[in-house]
Design a protein around this motif. Structure first.
Motif, mmCIF file in Angstrom:
data_model
loop_
_atom_site.group_PDB
_atom_site.id
_atom_site.type_symbol
_atom_site.label_atom_id
_atom_site.label_comp_id
_atom_site.label_asym_id
_atom_site.label_seq_id
_atom_site.Cartn_x
_atom_site.Cartn_y
_atom_site.Cartn_z
ATOM 1 N N GLY A 8 19.158 4.049 4.646
ATOM 2 C CA GLY A 8 19.967 4.822 5.583
ATOM 3 C C GLY A 8 20.392 6.165 5.026
ATOM 4 O O GLY A 8 20.339 7.192 5.721
ATOM 5 N N ILE A 9 20.803 6.188 3.766
ATOM 6 C CA ILE A 9 21.268 7.434 3.152
ATOM 7 C C ILE A 9 20.120 8.423 2.986
ATOM 8 O O ILE A 9 20.276 9.629 3.198
ATOM 9 N N PHE A 10 18.940 7.947 2.617
ATOM 10 C CA PHE A 10 17.804 8.850 2.465
ATOM 11 C C PHE A 10 17.393 9.458 3.808
ATOM 12 O O PHE A 10 16.981 10.618 3.864
ATOM 13 N N ILE A 11 17.504 8.692 4.882
ATOM 14 C CA ILE A 11 17.195 9.243 6.204
ATOM 15 C C ILE A 11 18.131 10.395 6.529
ATOM 16 O O ILE A 11 17.705 11.475 6.951
ATOM 17 N N LYS B 178 16.953 14.241 6.787
ATOM 18 C CA LYS B 178 16.846 14.657 8.190
ATOM 19 C C LYS B 178 18.098 15.337 8.720
ATOM 20 O O LYS B 178 18.054 16.014 9.739
ATOM 21 N N GLY B 179 19.232 15.152 8.018
ATOM 22 C CA GLY B 179 20.464 15.782 8.470
ATOM 23 C C GLY B 179 21.427 14.784 9.082
ATOM 24 O O GLY B 179 21.022 13.793 9.680
ATOM 25 N N ALA C 30 30.054 12.713 5.399
ATOM 26 C CA ALA C 30 29.373 13.234 4.215
ATOM 27 C C ALA C 30 28.645 14.534 4.524
ATOM 28 O O ALA C 30 28.472 15.386 3.637
ATOM 29 N N GLY C 31 28.214 14.727 5.769
ATOM 30 C CA GLY C 31 27.490 15.932 6.124
ATOM 31 C C GLY C 31 28.361 17.105 6.503
ATOM 32 O O GLY C 31 27.846 18.195 6.772
ATOM 33 N N PRO D 213 31.246 24.722 -2.973
ATOM 34 C CA PRO D 213 29.906 24.645 -3.550
ATOM 35 C C PRO D 213 29.222 25.983 -3.575
ATOM 36 O O PRO D 213 29.374 26.786 -2.668
ATOM 37 N N GLY D 214 28.440 26.221 -4.641
ATOM 38 C CA GLY D 214 27.677 27.450 -4.728
ATOM 39 C C GLY D 214 26.212 27.153 -4.579
ATOM 40 O O GLY D 214 25.559 26.787 -5.528
ATOM 41 N N TRP D 215 25.695 27.285 -3.329
ATOM 42 C CA TRP D 215 24.294 26.996 -3.114
ATOM 43 C C TRP D 215 23.584 28.241 -2.622
ATOM 44 O O TRP D 215 24.199 29.230 -2.247
ATOM 45 N N ASN D 216 22.294 28.162 -2.588
ATOM 46 C CA ASN D 216 21.472 29.286 -2.181
ATOM 47 C C ASN D 216 21.573 29.480 -0.685
ATOM 48 O O ASN D 216 21.196 28.628 0.100
ATOM 49 N N ALA D 217 22.099 30.592 -0.256
ATOM 50 C CA ALA D 217 22.303 30.838 1.157
ATOM 51 C C ALA D 217 21.004 31.007 1.906
ATOM 52 O O ALA D 217 20.967 30.917 3.120
ATOM 53 N N ALA D 218 19.912 31.276 1.211
ATOM 54 C CA ALA D 218 18.646 31.509 1.879
ATOM 55 C C ALA D 218 18.065 30.244 2.474
ATOM 56 O O ALA D 218 17.201 30.282 3.333
ATOM 57 N N GLU D 219 18.551 29.083 2.032
ATOM 58 C CA GLU D 219 17.994 27.819 2.505
ATOM 59 C C GLU D 219 19.079 27.001 3.164
ATOM 60 O O GLU D 219 20.037 26.591 2.528
ATOM 61 N N GLN D 220 18.966 26.822 4.479
ATOM 62 C CA GLN D 220 19.940 26.017 5.198
ATOM 63 C C GLN D 220 19.563 24.542 5.075
ATOM 64 O O GLN D 220 18.521 24.115 5.536
ATOM 65 N N LYS D 221 20.407 23.760 4.424
ATOM 66 C CA LYS D 221 20.100 22.353 4.205
ATOM 67 C C LYS D 221 20.464 21.542 5.444
ATOM 68 O O LYS D 221 21.368 21.899 6.185
#
Length: 287
Positions: free
Chosen positions: A98-101, A105-106, A165-166, A245-253
């Motif tokens: 379930g968590i990997f889905i 996938k979001g 969590a999302g 969090p400091g993440w790369n803004a170029a990639e929307q997760k």
């Protein structure tokens, strides 16, 4: 003959400690799931696997600590060790699916419903497989309606937890989500226990398997592992814990709201090259 069932042999001690273990496993698992959404795919699977193990181990530990307070007056209770630890494996694997889905996938739409449902079924499967590992001088019987209610509670709790969590809203948000998740998992457990009745055999005998006390040592490994892993996450990822969090803004997760994306404020390199061809163009301050 019906056995006299007592789920609170030690009063509120076992329910409270079990609830704390569920919250601890949930908190670590949800933070790992959230963190997986802020990294590249090469690191995401590791965070999701850690989150799966944390949540699965947390609910398993919660279940058997709560079961320390369960007794039947007319017969001793033992546990079959292989079945007991098989329930841990089922919890980690099904929660992990379930968590990997959701992680890939979001945390929205069909993926959230599918992942949350599988995770909730994993929680319920762990509970009833763990109950199947009990050995006593009698048979376990369940009320079908109450069992169904406990499964629904587990599924709804899992969907809500994965949605939380999302959201990536900081440390306090995660604490609140883990407290709710712990309450829901504990509620699922005691709802399932309310469905149980014990029909005793005529002749009394010493049941096979391990006594509850013999399971205390392995149960203590889980909480210690949680504390260690939580310390590692806090030490090496402090911005994530504080909700910055400091993440790369170029990639929307997947699963991350668009308004949470940090922008660097830098202009594209192509724009810089274009301005360099026109020395007489106005400076940025005059735009």
């Amino acid at each position: 003959m019906q056995g006299t069932v007592d789920g609170f042999s030690y009063g509120l001690v076992t329910p409270l400690v079990a609830y704390l273990m569920a919250c601890l496993g949930g908190a670590l698992g949800l933070r790992c799931t959230t963190r997986s959404m802020l990294v590249t795919r090469s690191w995401r699977s590791g965070w999701l696997a850690l989150g799966s193990a944390a949540i699965g181990s947390g609910i398993w530990t919660m279940h058997f600590i709560a079961m320390m307070g369960f007794s039947v007056d007319e017969t001793p209770i033992h546990y079959d060790k292989p079945t007991t630890f098989a329930s841990l494996g089922v919890a980690i694997v099904m929660v992990g699916i379930g968590i990997f889905i959701v992680g890939y996938k979001g945390a929205s739409g069909t993926a959230l419903f599918t992942g949350g449902t599988i995770t909730g079924l994993g929680i319920a499967s762990m509970h009833y497989l763990g109950m199947a590992g009990m050995r006593l001088n009698g048979n376990l019987e369940y009320n079908t309606f109450t069992v169904a209610a406990s499964v629904v509670i587990a599924v709804v709790a899992a969907i809500a937890a994965l949605w939380a969590a999302g959201q990536v809203r900081g440390f306090l948000w995660s604490v609140g989500a883990s407290l709710v998740m712990g309450l829901a998992v504990s509620g699922m457990h005691y709802t399932g226990m309310a469905a149980l009745s014990v029909h005793l055999h005529g002749a009394a005998s010493d049941p096979a398997g391990e006594s509850p006390a013999a399971l205390l040592a392995p149960l203590m490994v889980g909480p210690l592992a949680f504390l260690l892993l939580a310390g590692v996450v806090v030490t090496f990822d402090p911005l994530m814990v504080m909700g910055k969090p400091g993440w790369n803004a170029a990639e929307q997760k997947p699963g991350i709201p668009a308004h949470m994306v940090r922008h660097t404020g830098r202009r594209p390199a192509a724009g810089l090259r274009q301005r360099s061809k026109h020395p007489g163009s106005r400076t940025p301050q005059n735009w």
